[in-house]
Write an enzyme that holds these catalytic residues in place. Sequence first.
Site, PDB file in Angstrom:
ATOM      1  CB  CYS A 165       9.875  -0.290  -4.260  1.00  0.00           C
ATOM      2  SG  CYS A 165      10.433  -1.927  -4.729  1.00  0.00           S
ATOM      3  CG  HIS A 302       3.886  -0.217  -3.886  1.00  0.00           C
ATOM      4  ND1 HIS A 302       4.808   0.652  -4.425  1.00  0.00           N
ATOM      5  CD2 HIS A 302       4.567  -1.376  -3.631  1.00  0.00           C
ATOM      6  CE1 HIS A 302       5.995   0.055  -4.483  1.00  0.00           C
ATOM      7  NE2 HIS A 302       5.866  -1.180  -4.028  1.00  0.00           N
ATOM      8  CD  GLU A 313      -1.015  -0.943  -2.344  1.00  0.00           C
ATOM      9  OE1 GLU A 313      -1.337   0.173  -2.795  1.00  0.00           O
ATOM     10  OE2 GLU A 313      -0.500  -1.844  -3.045  1.00  0.00           O
ATOM     11  CE  LYS A 331       5.070   0.010  -8.152  1.00  0.00           C
ATOM     12  NZ  LYS A 331       4.282   1.087  -7.511  1.00  0.00           N
ATOM     13  CG  HIS A 336       7.868  -2.431  -9.124  1.00  0.00           C
ATOM     14  ND1 HIS A 336       8.313  -1.172  -8.794  1.00  0.00           N
ATOM     15  CD2 HIS A 336       7.769  -3.111  -7.939  1.00  0.00           C
ATOM     16  CE1 HIS A 336       8.469  -1.088  -7.491  1.00  0.00           C
ATOM     17  NE2 HIS A 336       8.139  -2.248  -6.952  1.00  0.00           N
ATOM     18  CG  PHE A 396      12.669  -6.176  -1.043  1.00  0.00           C
ATOM     19  CD1 PHE A 396      11.357  -6.603  -1.017  1.00  0.00           C
ATOM     20  CD2 PHE A 396      13.554  -6.846  -1.871  1.00  0.00           C
ATOM     21  CE1 PHE A 396      10.926  -7.673  -1.785  1.00  0.00           C
ATOM     22  CE2 PHE A 396      13.154  -7.916  -2.661  1.00  0.00           C
ATOM     23  CZ  PHE A 396      11.833  -8.329  -2.612  1.00  0.00           C
TER      24      PHE A 396
END
Length: 408
Positions: A165, A302, A313, A331, A336, A396
């Site tokens: 991401c 995000h 976050e 998003k 996403h 990730f």
Amino acid sequence: MRRVVVTGMGGMTALGNSWKEIKANLQMGKTATSHMPEWVNIDGMNTELAAPIKNTEFLKDRWTRKQMRTMGQVALYSIYATEQALELAKLSRDPILNSGRVGVAYGSSYGSTESVREFADLLFSNSIRKMNATSYIRMMGHTTAVNIGLFFGLTGRIIPSSTACTSGSLAIGYAMENIQSGAQDIMIAGGAEELCPSMAAVFDVLYATSTCNQNPENAPRPYDVNRDGIVIGEGACTLVLEEYEHAVARGATLYAELVGFGTNMDGKHVTQPSAETMEIALRLALKNANLKPSDIGFISGHGTATDQGDIAEALATTAVFKDQTPIHSLKSYFGHTLGACGSLESWLGIEMMRDNWFAPTANLKEIDPQCAGLDHVIEKPRELEINYLMNNNFAFGGINTSLIFKKV
């Protein structure tokens, strides 16, 4: 230190392929999440939601078969986005593209997943008959960067970024550093992703996808107390980054200046985010830009709508900004987009900063108390005149990025 400006932008999303079209949909509160009937019979899959780009057939008639022979869908998206960005930058037919002074930094979570079928036939059927000379080229993690270089005849540096991401945002940050150092004068930077049920399955097995299957219009719900997970989307975005003096000398339009970049790793866990290192990444970007938190006028968050991701976050962002800086998650409108999200959210953030208009987070009805320390933009847009926009992304592997753009 050489300055870096944005002289071109272009992309594809499930809400449209131009800022005019995307903004119109944002103003109507339209979201792109759809029910995917073809996913219903996937054994064990919980989610049946995604945000697909509805019309992609025009891409197949846009270029010759020879031009497309090494491209899967994700590469096609990246080429289209780059064409639009170079056209806006007035560089489409400029010989500088072939001079060695123009490079590419581009990424995706993976290559084209359709090509995986060809390799699977080898592994499970003991046959290579479905494979051909371009199977690997279409599947490889650096397929977007390589195909952009081939298509436009680039001979400068190549920086592939396949970091889930943060693929798009990391590419933009590393492109910035290459221009600052003098290694390149122009960098084509961004990210892309094609929609595939395998992408959703990555999160589904972690129980991190939305299962609001009968009401797709209600998903995803970033930062909401009732959020239930990610909706996977697709798309691409390219920014043309250029050294300031070079851009001015050729009379280029300056859309924004890229003034800050921060990135680091959690070093703790592959999938569980760390608020502490996220906070450090944000502060690294501020330090790189020589700015204070109060200088940032808006934050593009995000906001994946996952349980732990949104909380980590929010804690990190609150630690730096408290509730003094407005924030949203795009998003919520087109899902996403994984490797594309960092570049897409940068592009749309720049456009909103130029228009003094910022969309609210869609579907955010009741803010989770653990995400409540921020100034969330909800229900209606905000008209704001700001000088600096921050775009944050987390991936990730504990990879954190933060970009800061200045209004020109």
